[in-house]
Scaffold this motif. Structure first.
Motif, mmCIF file in Angstrom:
data_model
loop_
_atom_site.group_PDB
_atom_site.id
_atom_site.type_symbol
_atom_site.label_atom_id
_atom_site.label_comp_id
_atom_site.label_asym_id
_atom_site.label_seq_id
_atom_site.Cartn_x
_atom_site.Cartn_y
_atom_site.Cartn_z
ATOM 1 N N UNK A 292 1.365 8.042 8.376
ATOM 2 C CA UNK A 292 0.074 8.471 7.208
ATOM 3 C C UNK A 292 -0.370 7.825 6.246
ATOM 4 N N UNK A 293 0.122 7.724 5.005
ATOM 5 C CA UNK A 293 -0.351 6.501 3.652
ATOM 6 C C UNK A 293 -1.130 5.382 4.025
ATOM 7 N N UNK B 15 11.482 8.113 -8.255
ATOM 8 C CA UNK B 15 11.503 6.722 -8.288
ATOM 9 C C UNK B 15 10.758 6.296 -7.456
ATOM 10 N N UNK B 16 11.044 6.458 -6.011
ATOM 11 C CA UNK B 16 9.858 6.199 -4.899
ATOM 12 C C UNK B 16 8.488 7.051 -5.599
ATOM 13 N N UNK B 17 8.796 7.943 -5.808
ATOM 14 C CA UNK B 17 7.270 8.918 -5.998
ATOM 15 C C UNK B 17 6.652 7.996 -6.802
ATOM 16 N N UNK B 18 7.389 7.769 -7.961
ATOM 17 C CA UNK B 18 6.297 6.306 -8.769
ATOM 18 C C UNK B 18 6.163 5.220 -8.019
ATOM 19 N N UNK B 19 7.162 4.809 -7.268
ATOM 20 C CA UNK B 19 6.603 3.380 -6.533
ATOM 21 C C UNK B 19 5.614 3.826 -5.455
ATOM 22 N N UNK B 20 5.536 4.604 -5.037
ATOM 23 C CA UNK B 20 4.679 5.299 -3.778
ATOM 24 C C UNK B 20 3.204 5.435 -4.741
ATOM 25 N N UNK C 38 -1.980 12.037 -3.391
ATOM 26 C CA UNK C 38 -2.042 11.442 -2.264
ATOM 27 C C UNK C 38 -0.353 11.382 -1.394
ATOM 28 N N UNK C 39 0.342 10.652 -1.832
ATOM 29 C CA UNK C 39 1.327 10.023 -2.029
ATOM 30 C C UNK C 39 2.267 12.021 -0.792
ATOM 31 N N UNK D 116 -7.606 -5.943 6.311
ATOM 32 C CA UNK D 116 -7.757 -4.327 7.145
ATOM 33 C C UNK D 116 -7.845 -3.174 6.436
ATOM 34 N N UNK D 117 -8.609 -3.354 5.412
ATOM 35 C CA UNK D 117 -9.030 -2.033 4.516
ATOM 36 C C UNK D 117 -8.993 -0.465 5.266
ATOM 37 N N UNK D 118 -9.808 -0.812 6.709
ATOM 38 C CA UNK D 118 -10.190 0.148 7.298
ATOM 39 C C UNK D 118 -9.096 1.240 7.434
ATOM 40 N N UNK D 119 -8.165 0.331 8.082
ATOM 41 C CA UNK D 119 -6.469 1.326 8.169
ATOM 42 C C UNK D 119 -6.367 2.251 6.795
ATOM 43 N N UNK D 120 -6.560 1.669 5.499
ATOM 44 C CA UNK D 120 -5.682 2.372 4.718
ATOM 45 C C UNK D 120 -6.579 3.565 4.122
ATOM 46 N N UNK D 121 -8.092 2.884 4.128
ATOM 47 C CA UNK D 121 -9.550 3.946 4.211
ATOM 48 C C UNK D 121 -9.109 5.330 4.956
ATOM 49 N N UNK D 122 -9.444 5.057 6.112
ATOM 50 C CA UNK D 122 -9.103 5.961 7.089
ATOM 51 C C UNK D 122 -7.533 7.188 6.612
ATOM 52 N N UNK D 123 -6.310 6.286 6.957
ATOM 53 C CA UNK D 123 -5.602 6.678 6.102
ATOM 54 C C UNK D 123 -5.523 8.322 4.793
#
Length: 444
Positions: free
Chosen positions: A214-215, A109-114, A35-36, A430-437
């Motif tokens: 996007x995420x 580093x930022x890949x595993x962070x995200x 996803x990232x 506000x789970x709807x924001x992340x689910x929609x993304x």
């Protein structure tokens, strides 16, 4: 394959020690890594590092990998260091040099962070659903048994009348405070670190706000150094919230274990929800509750373990942080299993309704008698002495009824405002924001 491979072989013992259980833990992160990457390549195309055609091809292949992960067909191959290397290898095998372009502008580093932040976000979503399920069960039981009296104890001594309505409702309200801590942890987690690279940014003209949107993150981790410093801190913050939940579940489990023992006999469960003894045929053991208690206590130990692993680390990335995953990632499954088993057990609980008929609980009503005297005009201290003398002389014969009406008491447990508090907290996630993304990245 290693993303940092420069052609020099690593000693096998070093590789085995440094990789450790990372491949096992990274399987939890696999769908989030894809996803990232889907968000990252859209951003790369927008700044000219990928063509529109390359973006389309890579997106199609990444979505296919995601479907394989969801179907349980994804594995990190022997000799492949981590999930990031595996995904990039699969892209390169299928698409050649195009697959090598997806790492531009980011570091592991930022890949595993995200990946971790997306994983945490997803796990908290499921965890909150399970908390709500148990909360609803407790409120229903509280209402159903609100008039059924139960001995209250202090110092393990018979103290004052309580009720099953209060007992069930107490744990419902405790879950609202646990949820408040989870909400705070969720908000700290809900900040995008992607684009911070190794913790010092990039010379590419990255559009970090684009990947944030996007995420479905609420905001950016703005400072790239602090984004990297968030590794370990976010996990510890979430662990504190999980520990609070673990404390609620462990205490409920201890109560249930105590109350179903023969010396109390306040509650019982069907035989199929208990276990037996290999030598004592009469035993009905509360193994489920004991394991919930133990797992809850293990959750309470989690912040300390993470705190010790990350203590005194300076800014920047350090390999110590790899070990945090080994205890942190499985903790969500532990918490969810406990919540689900609590719900199953409570769905089948049998409450004894005649507990206070036993003469051993007659002194439970001493405060009720003192209060009656006070209501008739006797000073409290005099009333206290009068009832105490009656008890000492064996002349105490109480009326075994209670008349509690204030907010949160036996006659007015406050389940409606407690439920309103829970609903208000649920709406703040506000789970709807992340689910929609997430849905858009995988389908549009």
């Amino acid at each position: 394959m290693k993303l940092w491979d420069k052609g020099t072989a690593t000693h096998q013992a070093i590789e085995q020690f440094t990789v450790g259980r990372d491949r096992e833990m990274d399987l939890y992160l696999a769908p989030w890594d894809v996803l990232g990457t889907l968000a990252h390549i859209r951003m790369l195309q927008s700044i000219g590092l990928l063509t529109q055609e390359e973006l389309g091809t890579l997106t199609t292949e990444l979505r296919a990998i995601h479907r394989n992960i969801e179907a349980g067909e994804f594995a990190i191959e022997e000799g492949i260091e981590d999930v990031h290397s595996q995904v990039e290898l699969m892209l390169t095998r299928k698409l050649g040099d195009m697959g090598k372009k997806v790492h531009s502008g980011r570091s592991r580093n930022d890949q595993v962070l995200v990946d971790l932040k997306l994983f945490i976000r997803g796990e908290l979503r499921h965890l909150v659903q399970d908390i709500r399920m148990l909360f609803n069960r407790l409120i229903i039981l509280s209402e159903k048994h609100r008039q059924v009296l139960l001995p209250g104890y202090t110092h393990f001594q018979v103290a004052m009348p309580s009720s099953f309505g209060l007992w069930f409702g107490a744990y419902a309200e405790s879950l609202t405070d646990d949820l408040q801590l989870l909400l705070a942890a969720y908000r700290i987690n809900d900040q995008n670190p992607l684009g911070s690279a190794a913790g010092y940014g990039s010379s590419f003209p990255l559009n970090r706000q684009m990947t944030t949107d996007l995420l479905g993150f609420e905001r950016l981790n703005w400072n790239v150094v602090y984004a990297q410093m968030g590794r370990g801190k976010v996990e510890r913050t979430v662990a504190f919230a999980l520990a609070s939940l673990g404390g609620t579940l462990a205490r409920l489990a201890m109560d249930a274990t105590l109350y179903m023992s023969q010396n109390f006999g306040f509650i019982s469960f069907p035989d199929e929800l208990t276990t037996g003894s290999s030598i004592m045929p009469h035993k009905k053991n509360p193994d489920v509750w004991e394991l919930i208690r133990a797992r809850g206590n293990r959750l309470q130990a989690l912040p300390n373990e993470i705190g010790m692993l990350t203590a005194n680390l300076p800014s920047g990335y350090h390999r110590d942080l790899q070990l945090v995953k080994e205890s942190f990632i499985p903790s969500f499954a532990d918490a969810r299993a406990c919540l689900q088993m609590c719900d199953l057990m409570l769905e089948n609980i049998r409450v004894r309704t005649d507990i206070l008929d036993d003469d051993r609980y007659r002194y439970l009503f001493s405060v009720e008698e003192v209060n009656k005297e006070v209501l008739s005009g006797v000073p409290f201290r005099d009333a206290y002495k009068k009832v105490g003398q009656a008890i000492a002389n064996g002349q105490f014969n109480p009326e075994k009824t209670v008349h509690h009406t204030h907010e949160g008491s036996i006659g007015n447990p406050g389940n409606d405002p407690i439920a309103a508090k829970m609903d208000a907290l649920l709406h703040e996630f506000h789970f709807e924001r992340s689910e929609s993304a997430e849905r858009r990245l995988l389908t549009e």
